[in-house]
Design a protein around this motif. Structure first.
Motif, PDB file in Angstrom:
ATOM      1  N   GLN A  58     -12.168   3.953   1.549  1.00  0.00           N
ATOM      2  CA  GLN A  58     -13.228   3.211   2.240  1.00  0.00           C
ATOM      3  C   GLN A  58     -13.542   3.812   3.614  1.00  0.00           C
ATOM      4  N   LEU A  59     -12.493   4.265   4.333  1.00  0.00           N
ATOM      5  CA  LEU A  59     -12.694   4.818   5.678  1.00  0.00           C
ATOM      6  C   LEU A  59     -12.836   6.338   5.694  1.00  0.00           C
ATOM      7  N   GLN A  69      -3.082  -2.488  12.902  1.00  0.00           N
ATOM      8  CA  GLN A  69      -3.661  -1.325  13.578  1.00  0.00           C
ATOM      9  C   GLN A  69      -2.738  -0.884  14.704  1.00  0.00           C
ATOM     10  N   HIS A  83      -8.063   1.640   1.088  1.00  0.00           N
ATOM     11  CA  HIS A  83      -8.341   1.674   2.527  1.00  0.00           C
ATOM     12  C   HIS A  83      -8.717   3.093   2.960  1.00  0.00           C
TER      13      HIS A  83
END
Length: 170
Positions: A44-45, A168, A41
């Motif tokens: 990827q970000l 989130q 994660h």
């Protein structure tokens, strides 16, 4: 904005009231698997290789894996699960019905005879300032962090996120 994952399923939690006083371990393979997901994660970000976790083993073990892979890992006691006082670690079936009814009658204010009330957890979760974009914590804490509106009641309190699932946060 940050992403917080609920820790992997702890060992020995079935049928028990598990909070901040009961420090259960997790299967090392599940902790490693979640750490892999968090690392992917972040990659990827394009996020910094930083993570903050609760001090309890079920969350901290994920942080330990990430640290082995070059992440900066911090432990924050403010991410710990709610403290269920005398109930913490007991089998739900061992808690007298009258005690459970005391909690339902004062859902936000009941402190489990020396633990932490839901009201206190809500305040603690709302006040937390994320030091980085990635965190590993607990279902009760995550649910409290996302609570909006008036004081919760037993019928309105949502189920926590599933084990090892991301949420989130703001």
């Amino acid at each position: 904005m940050f992403t917080i994952w609920r820790h992997p399923r702890p060992q020995g939690a079935e049928g028990r009231c598990i909070g901040g006083r009961t420090d259960l371990s997790v299967d090392p393979r599940k902790a490693k698997r979640l750490a892999h997901r968090i690392r992917a994660h972040a990659r990827q970000l394009g996020l910094p290789r930083e993570v903050v976790t609760s001090p309890l083993q079920r969350a901290a073990e994920v942080g330990r894996w990430l640290k082995r892979w070059g992440f900066r890992w911090r432990v924050d006691p403010a991410l710990a699960e709610m403290d269920f006082g005398r109930w913490d670690g007991l089998a739900w079936s061992a808690i007298p019905h009258a005690e459970f009814q005391r909690w339902m009658a004062d859902f936000c204010g009941f402190d489990f005879d020396g633990g932490e009330s839901l009201e206190a957890l809500l305040a603690r979760a709302a006040a937390w300032q994320p030091p980085c974009a990635l965190a590993v914590g607990h279902g009760g804490w995550i649910t409290a962090r996302h609570w909006r509106g008036e004081a919760p009641t037993p019928s309105l309190w949502p189920k926590p996120p599933r084990y090892s699932e991301p949420t989130q946060g703001a």
